[in-house]
Design an enzyme around this catalytic site. Structure first.
Site, PDB file in Angstrom:
ATOM      1  N   ASN A 176       0.840  -1.212   0.000  1.00  0.00           N
ATOM      2  CA  ASN A 176       0.000   0.000   0.000  1.00  0.00           C
ATOM      3  C   ASN A 176       0.868   1.252   0.000  1.00  0.00           C
ATOM      4  O   ASN A 176       2.081   1.187   0.202  1.00  0.00           O
ATOM      5  CB  ASN A 176      -0.919  -0.005   1.222  1.00  0.00           C
ATOM      6  N   TYR A 220       7.400  -0.190  -2.232  1.00  0.00           N
ATOM      7  CA  TYR A 220       6.580  -0.246  -3.451  1.00  0.00           C
ATOM      8  C   TYR A 220       5.098  -0.038  -3.186  1.00  0.00           C
ATOM      9  O   TYR A 220       4.583  -0.384  -2.123  1.00  0.00           O
ATOM     10  CB  TYR A 220       6.753  -1.608  -4.132  1.00  0.00           C
ATOM     11  N   GLY A 519      52.666  21.999 -17.253  1.00  0.00           N
ATOM     12  CA  GLY A 519      51.297  21.483 -17.213  1.00  0.00           C
ATOM     13  C   GLY A 519      50.382  22.359 -18.039  1.00  0.00           C
ATOM     14  O   GLY A 519      50.751  23.469 -18.421  1.00  0.00           O
ATOM     15  N   GLY A 524      44.707  27.551 -19.035  1.00  0.00           N
ATOM     16  CA  GLY A 524      45.975  28.036 -19.553  1.00  0.00           C
ATOM     17  C   GLY A 524      47.080  27.025 -19.330  1.00  0.00           C
ATOM     18  O   GLY A 524      46.819  25.826 -19.257  1.00  0.00           O
ATOM     19  N   ASP A 661      40.378  23.100  -1.757  1.00  0.00           N
ATOM     20  CA  ASP A 661      40.798  22.043  -2.681  1.00  0.00           C
ATOM     21  C   ASP A 661      42.137  21.454  -2.234  1.00  0.00           C
ATOM     22  O   ASP A 661      43.043  21.265  -3.042  1.00  0.00           O
ATOM     23  CB  ASP A 661      40.882  22.597  -4.105  1.00  0.00           C
TER      24      ASP A 661
END
Ligand code: ADE
Length: 819
Positions: A176, A220, A519, A524, A661
């Site tokens: 239900n 469900y 890198g 850039g 970071d």
């Protein structure tokens, strides 16, 4: 409320004890009133006094918080329990009940602690009322907070047949809609919302549940064909306003062996307005055979072709004895002008209409008119596609200005809690919960990290120039050298300090002789350059001794010449900030070339590159014994490096800088001799830098949202992922991950066994705190004491995480003696 998102006028109460305790005086941070709402009447025995919040539009609410009246020690009132009532239209009021039917919510035990209540099931409402309760005559006062997000779809209610009970080898499985908040009559539930939109997706085995302590079948809503006595399940959806419906996603079970199967066909009708007729004929969609065969539960996407509707009625045809659905969601948008056109007959082939295959295609009806209509539909769809793309772009533009948690609509990503604040009356800043913009620290308990950047509540979008997780009132440093954002009080304050006005040390571009590329990335490149006669440059910030006549190697970050104006501004701001950060464990800025293009930033060069690369090419000395060619590193050397990072972070946190970071990829390693590392401890100096996405090499460490926002989620504390709340405490979390990387000698990514989505789910588990969160496991060589330090960095409560000062002293003193 404090930042004006919820104006005082939207907070009302049944009564107030005195002027100083009226409903909008609940905000202690304003220092006004008695700091809480206190009703005039007794709450015992009638329990009819309430504090009401009008959210102005429908919201999905997942959490509420309450607090008593402290009033700087003079207050004694609080509510030990309360009831919640809510309304979507201001007319029909519903009492909230938990999954077991309990209406009374446990409240406060004292005047000062905030008590949070996870709303299971969540509430979808515009109005919420708090009714304080008491078991005898006494005065009660209350402060409240609501957490949630906008209920974008505007779904008001759905009507469906009541679910059935399945008997599996004698045991009942209740299918239900147990949280449905509407009415039930003659086997039909109507006028409410329930489990089909609660964000919980059922698994393959429908007898198992995602929620704890609930009954089999909870996830469900299911129907038996036989019990229903018809070949389809009819569900009607009512929306606040007319919308264009693009896709309906239905998460269904497909447990063949129990006679459960995904519906074989769906037929939908659309009513573009309450008083308008149903558009005819219905849209008919068939589910492909493969979907019927695969026994796992899954979402079935049904393209609705952008049809306009305020009411949608769909008939899901049984493919077997049972049909079980756990969740339905819609992808819809406010209607565009084209959507008001009448729709010709379209019988769609499901396969061709799945999102994978692009937009719906009309099926040929084998008459000329049908071809004509088909062409018309094609044109309309093309137009719709263009509109959808424009709306989609606007949607993401808007969304990216909000914390990450708002990206996850409950009906799309069930396992991610859709929490953001819809800040109301203020609460003290318990970790992750002090979401209100500008919420100052509590008086009795100042937070350990005064740097917490104020977090914008609910609506204020982030500036468009900051395409990631930055807040409006912090400085974004997105540039060639990173996508980082620091909180920089001096730079953001209205009265600039002398340091802000000092021009950056300009270097003549011609003195930089290119050597090699170190890198490159989105923003850039980074070059290794030589300055032949550094002593001839009066402007050069000279941090270390270079003998006269000796050239100096420097790292030069170059902004792409075609970078946007915002990127240029950020680059310049980064230069300003870096020029003020003078610490032996922070990379130092030597000069800039900003008088002409391309903009360059010259920093000291660290000979051994970044720490991630450095460590990943090494093996641990004590683990493998003597090695032939592979360079080694010892445990004490690792700890010495970690303690240098802690020292650099201690410096940053003392300035109230939030790095956002921290990771091994953003730390640089100097040469064995020659440079003056601050807190050296080991042989090589380590300096914290920030490259973010400037190096493609580490793109995989960042989670990309729709190609724009990039987030280092594996290093982010749960409150950063879910609420965008970056503080020194979240830097401490990232430090714990960085330490873990180091002790794992950077051999794998953190949570390498989890997908990005699972990492985000895990943040949700931290939030829910039901013991299902997973931690990075102890690296082989890591002593338990050091692992305990890592675990303390990942404490759910950011107030309980250690400070960088503590981490630093632990690493310099205790950790060294642990092997
Ligand atoms: N940026 C990238 N590599 C660097 C290095 N080795 N030293 C300084 N800055 C850098």
């Amino acid at each position: 409320m404090e930042d004006g998102t919820i104006p005082d006028s939207d907070i009302t109460a049944s009564s107030a004890w005195s002027d100083s305790t009226e409903k909008e005086r609940g905000n202690r941070d304003k220092g006004e009133g008695d700091g809480a709402w206190c009703p005039a009447g007794a709450v015992f025995p009638s329990a009819s006094e309430y504090l009401q919040v009008d959210l102005r539009s429908l919201h999905f609410l997942a959490l509420v918080g309450t607090q008593g009246r402290h009033a700087d020690g003079h207050g004694r009132e609080f509510a030990r329990s309360y009831r919640l009532r809510y309304s979507r239209d201001g007319r029909t009021w519903i009492t909230w009940k938990d999954r077991w039917g309990q209406e009374v919510v446990s409240g406060n035990e004292n005047t000062y602690d905030v008590v949070l209540k996870d709303l299971g099931p969540p509430i979808v409402a515009r109005y919420v009322r708090f009714y304080p309760l008491a078991d005898r005559v006494m005065s009660v006062c209350l402060r409240v907070e609501l957490y949630g997000c906008l209920w974008n779809d505007g779904l008001l209610m759905y009507t469906a047949p009541v679910g059935h009970v399945m008997h599996l080898s004698g045991s009942p499985v209740y299918l239900n809609d147990s949280t449905y908040d509407g009415s039930i009559e003659s086997g039909v539930q109507f006028g409410g919302l329930g489990q089909l939109f609660d964000g919980v997706l059922g698994g393959n085995d429908f007898t198992e549940t995602k929620e704890l302590r609930v009954w089999p079948g909870y996830d469900y809503l299911g129907w038996s064909r036989e019990a229903l006595g018809q070949g389809s399940v009819d569900i009607e959806f009512h929306f606040e306003k007319t919308r264009s419906f693009h896709t309906m996603q239905v998460h269904s079970n497909n447990h063949h062996t129990q006679g459960v199967r995904v519906f074989s066909k769906v037929e939908c009708q659309f009513k573009p307005g309450l008083l308008l007729p149903w558009s005819s004929p219905p849209l008919s969609l068939a589910v492909p055979l493969e979907d019927l065969k695969d026994p796992s539960s899954r979402p079935i996407s049904l393209p609705l072709g952008g049809r306009p509707a305020q009411i949608l009625r769909c008939q899901f045809a049984f493919a077997d004895r049972w049909m079980l659905i756990s969740e339905i969601s819609f992808f819809s948008a406010p209607p565009s002008t084209t959507t008001s056109l009448a729709f010709p007959q379209v019988r769609a082939d499901f396969d061709a209409m799945t999102p994978r295959a692009g937009l719906p295609v009309a099926k040929d009806d084998s008459s000329n008119t049908a071809i004509l209509i088909g062409c018309l539909v094609g044109i309309i769809l093309l137009l719709l596609a263009v509109i959808a793309v424009i709306l989609w772009r606007q949607y993401w533009k808007k969304i990216l200005g909000k914390p990450l948690s708002q990206l996850f609509h409950p009906s799309l990503h069930s396992s991610i809690p859709p929490f953001t604040t819809s800040s109301l009356l203020s609460l003290p800043p318990a970790c992750g919960m002090d979401l209100e913009k500008g919420l100052p620290p509590t008086q009795e308990e100042p937070p350990p990290y005064p740097d917490a950047p104020p977090y914008p509540a609910l609506s204020p979008p982030f500036p468009a120039s900051v395409p990631h997780y930055a807040e409006a009132d912090i400085v974004s440093l997105q540039g060639v050298s990173g996508n980082n954002t620091y909180a920089v009080p001096a730079l953001t304050s209205p009265s600039p300090t002398a340091a802000d006005c000092t021009p950056l040390p300009e270097l003549p571009r011609h003195c930089l002789v290119f050597k090699e590329k170190l890198g490159e990335g989105q923003f850039g490149e980074v070059h290794l350059c030589e300055i032949e006669s550094p002593q001839d440059l009066p402007n050069l910030e000279f941090p270390f001794n270079v003998r006269k006549g000796r050239p100096l190697l420097v790292a030069v970050k170059i902004l792409r010449p075609d970078a946007s104006k915002n990127a240029r501004n950020d680059f310049l701001k980064e230069g300003k900030i870096l020029s003020r950060l003078k610490d032996p464990n922070i990379i130092s800025l030597l000069g800039v070339c900003v008088s002409s293009d391309p903009l360059c930033m010259v920093t000291e060069y660290m000979e051994s590159g970044d720490l991630n690369q450095y460590l990943s090419h090494r093996v641990l000395l004590d683990k493998t014994g003597p090695t032939h060619n592979t360079p080694t590193i010892s445990y004490p050397a690792l700890i010495a490096m970690a303690s240098q990072i802690a020292s650099g972070m201690k410096f940053l946190s003392s300035l109230n800088f939030v790095h956002r970071d921290l990771a091994t990829r953003n730390c640089l390693v100097g040469g064995e001799k020659g440079e003056s590392g601050g807190d050296r401890g080991g042989e090589r100096p380590i300096k914290i830098a920030d490259f973010g996405m400037s190096r493609n090499l580490y793109a995989g460490d960042y989670y990309r949202i729709q190609g724009r926002a990039v987030l280092p989620i594996r290093w982010m504390a749960w409150e950063c992922i879910l609420m965008g709340k970056f503080t020194t405490a979240s830097d401490v979390w990232a430090f714990g991950v960085t330490l873990w990387e180091m002790l794992s000698v950077c051999q794998e990514q953190p949570y390498s066994n989890l997908t990005d989505e699972q990492v985000i789910d895990n943040a949700g588990e931290f939030f829910r705190d039901h013991g299902r969160q997973v931690y990075l496991s102890r690296p082989d060589v890591c002593p338990q004491g050091l692992y305990d330090l890592m675990l303390s960095c990942w404490n759910r409560d950011c107030k309980l995480r250690p400070s960088f000062a503590h981490i630093h002293s632990f690493l310099t003193e205790d950790a060294m003696n642990m092997v």
